[in-house]
Design a protein around this motif. Structure first.
Motif, PDB file in Angstrom:
ATOM      1  N   SER A  39       0.819  -1.216   0.000  1.00 51.31           N
ATOM      2  CA  SER A  39       0.000   0.000   0.000  1.00 51.31           C
ATOM      3  C   SER A  39       0.853   1.267   0.000  1.00 51.31           C
ATOM      4  CB  SER A  39      -0.941   0.003   1.204  1.00 51.31           C
ATOM      5  OG  SER A  39      -0.205  -0.029   2.408  1.00 51.31           O
ATOM      6  N   GLY A  40       2.162   1.120   0.157  1.00 47.99           N
ATOM      7  CA  GLY A  40       3.063   2.263   0.092  1.00 47.99           C
ATOM      8  C   GLY A  40       3.482   2.762   1.464  1.00 47.99           C
ATOM      9  N   LEU A  41       4.593   3.470   1.469  1.00 48.08           N
ATOM     10  CA  LEU A  41       5.145   4.037   2.697  1.00 48.08           C
ATOM     11  C   LEU A  41       5.561   5.477   2.435  1.00 48.08           C
ATOM     12  CD1 LEU A  41       7.525   1.107   3.741  1.00 48.08           C
ATOM     13  CD2 LEU A  41       5.313   1.646   4.755  1.00 48.08           C
ATOM     14  N   ASN A  42       5.507   6.296   3.493  1.00 48.06           N
ATOM     15  CA  ASN A  42       5.996   7.665   3.350  1.00 48.06           C
ATOM     16  C   ASN A  42       7.473   7.734   3.747  1.00 48.06           C
ATOM     17  OD1 ASN A  42       6.071   7.754   6.155  1.00 48.06           O
ATOM     18  ND2 ASN A  42       4.210   8.959   6.345  1.00 48.06           N
ATOM     19  N   LYS A  71       6.842   4.752  -7.737  1.00 47.74           N
ATOM     20  CA  LYS A  71       6.084   5.970  -8.041  1.00 47.74           C
ATOM     21  C   LYS A  71       5.578   6.516  -6.714  1.00 47.74           C
ATOM     22  CE  LYS A  71       1.574   3.865  -8.797  1.00 47.74           C
ATOM     23  NZ  LYS A  71       0.430   3.710  -9.674  1.00 47.74           N
ATOM     24  N   SER A  72       5.167   7.779  -6.727  1.00 48.22           N
ATOM     25  CA  SER A  72       4.612   8.360  -5.506  1.00 48.22           C
ATOM     26  C   SER A  72       3.146   8.666  -5.720  1.00 48.22           C
ATOM     27  CB  SER A  72       5.378   9.626  -5.111  1.00 48.22           C
ATOM     28  OG  SER A  72       5.261  10.606  -6.114  1.00 48.22           O
ATOM     29  N   GLU A  73       2.396   8.521  -4.643  1.00 51.79           N
ATOM     30  CA  GLU A  73       0.970   8.817  -4.644  1.00 51.79           C
ATOM     31  C   GLU A  73       0.698   9.765  -3.487  1.00 51.79           C
ATOM     32  OE1 GLU A  73      -0.789   4.950  -4.156  1.00 51.79           O
ATOM     33  OE2 GLU A  73      -0.428   4.390  -6.244  1.00 51.79           O
ATOM     34  N   LYS A  74       0.018  10.844  -3.765  1.00 53.70           N
ATOM     35  CA  LYS A  74      -0.312  11.830  -2.735  1.00 53.70           C
ATOM     36  C   LYS A  74      -1.511  11.326  -1.929  1.00 53.70           C
ATOM     37  CE  LYS A  74       0.773  16.320  -1.912  1.00 53.70           C
ATOM     38  NZ  LYS A  74       2.064  16.654  -1.366  1.00 53.70           N
ATOM     39  N   ASN A  79       3.401  12.128   0.636  1.00 56.65           N
ATOM     40  CA  ASN A  79       3.654  11.298  -0.541  1.00 56.65           C
ATOM     41  C   ASN A  79       3.926   9.883  -0.047  1.00 56.65           C
ATOM     42  OD1 ASN A  79       3.478  12.961  -2.847  1.00 56.65           O
ATOM     43  ND2 ASN A  79       5.433  13.904  -2.319  1.00 56.65           N
ATOM     44  N   TYR A  80       3.229   8.932  -0.632  1.00 56.24           N
ATOM     45  CA  TYR A  80       3.468   7.527  -0.332  1.00 56.24           C
ATOM     46  C   TYR A  80       4.110   6.889  -1.556  1.00 56.24           C
ATOM     47  CZ  TYR A  80       1.083   7.627   4.101  1.00 56.24           C
ATOM     48  OH  TYR A  80       0.759   7.890   5.412  1.00 56.24           O
ATOM     49  N   TYR A  81       5.126   6.096  -1.307  1.00 51.55           N
ATOM     50  CA  TYR A  81       5.903   5.484  -2.380  1.00 51.55           C
ATOM     51  C   TYR A  81       5.538   4.016  -2.497  1.00 51.55           C
ATOM     52  CZ  TYR A  81       8.352   9.851  -2.232  1.00 51.55           C
ATOM     53  OH  TYR A  81       8.634  11.192  -2.282  1.00 51.55           O
ATOM     54  N   VAL A  82       5.305   3.585  -3.748  1.00 52.25           N
ATOM     55  CA  VAL A  82       4.960   2.193  -4.039  1.00 52.25           C
ATOM     56  C   VAL A  82       5.837   1.684  -5.182  1.00 52.25           C
ATOM     57  CG1 VAL A  82       2.564   2.318  -3.228  1.00 52.25           C
ATOM     58  CG2 VAL A  82       3.095   2.894  -5.583  1.00 52.25           C
ATOM     59  N   LEU A  83       6.050   0.381  -5.195  1.00 52.28           N
ATOM     60  CA  LEU A  83       6.858  -0.234  -6.246  1.00 52.28           C
ATOM     61  C   LEU A  83       6.124  -0.222  -7.583  1.00 52.28           C
ATOM     62  CD1 LEU A  83       8.494  -3.441  -4.752  1.00 52.28           C
ATOM     63  CD2 LEU A  83       9.591  -1.297  -5.344  1.00 52.28           C
TER      64      LEU A  83
END
Length: 104
Positions: A39-42, A71-74, A79-83
């Motif tokens: 789900s991504g991490l900041n 990529k980053s998702e706001k 910003n959360y970073y995901v593979l």
């Protein structure tokens, strides 16, 4: 030189930036950390898992993002970073396959 050999050499050349990104152990660790957190991490969470400053982590994230590994998702203000490794990995797999085919 055959056209096939020239093609393989061009694939090597095209993969240099990807390979350079992967030579850094901190970037390898970030990739593996993100692989475990779909789900991504900041940046703060990533920094908390590593012996690196927040600015150092931000630098590595920038390099990984520019090369297509993440990529980053706001989400709110963060910003959360995901593979997003599929494209760079496909490029590297294609190179490996081409080299294997030439070595047969």
């Amino acid at each position: 030189m055959s056209q096939q050999i020239e093609h393989v050499l061009q694939q090597f050349k095209d993969c240099i930036p990807l390979l350079e990104v992967l030579t850094d152990e901190n970037r390898q660790a970030i990739i593996m950390l993100l692989a475990q957190n779909k789900s991504g991490l900041n940046v703060n969470t990533i920094s908390g898992h590593m012996n690196l400053s927040r600015p150092a982590v931000s630098h590595h994230l920038k390099v990984l993002k520019q090369s297509g590994f993440i990529k980053s998702e706001k989400k709110g203000v963060e910003n959360y970073y995901v593979l997003t490794v599929r494209k760079p990995l496909e490029q590297l797999k294609s190179l490996i396959t081409a080299v294997e085919d030439e070595c047969k």
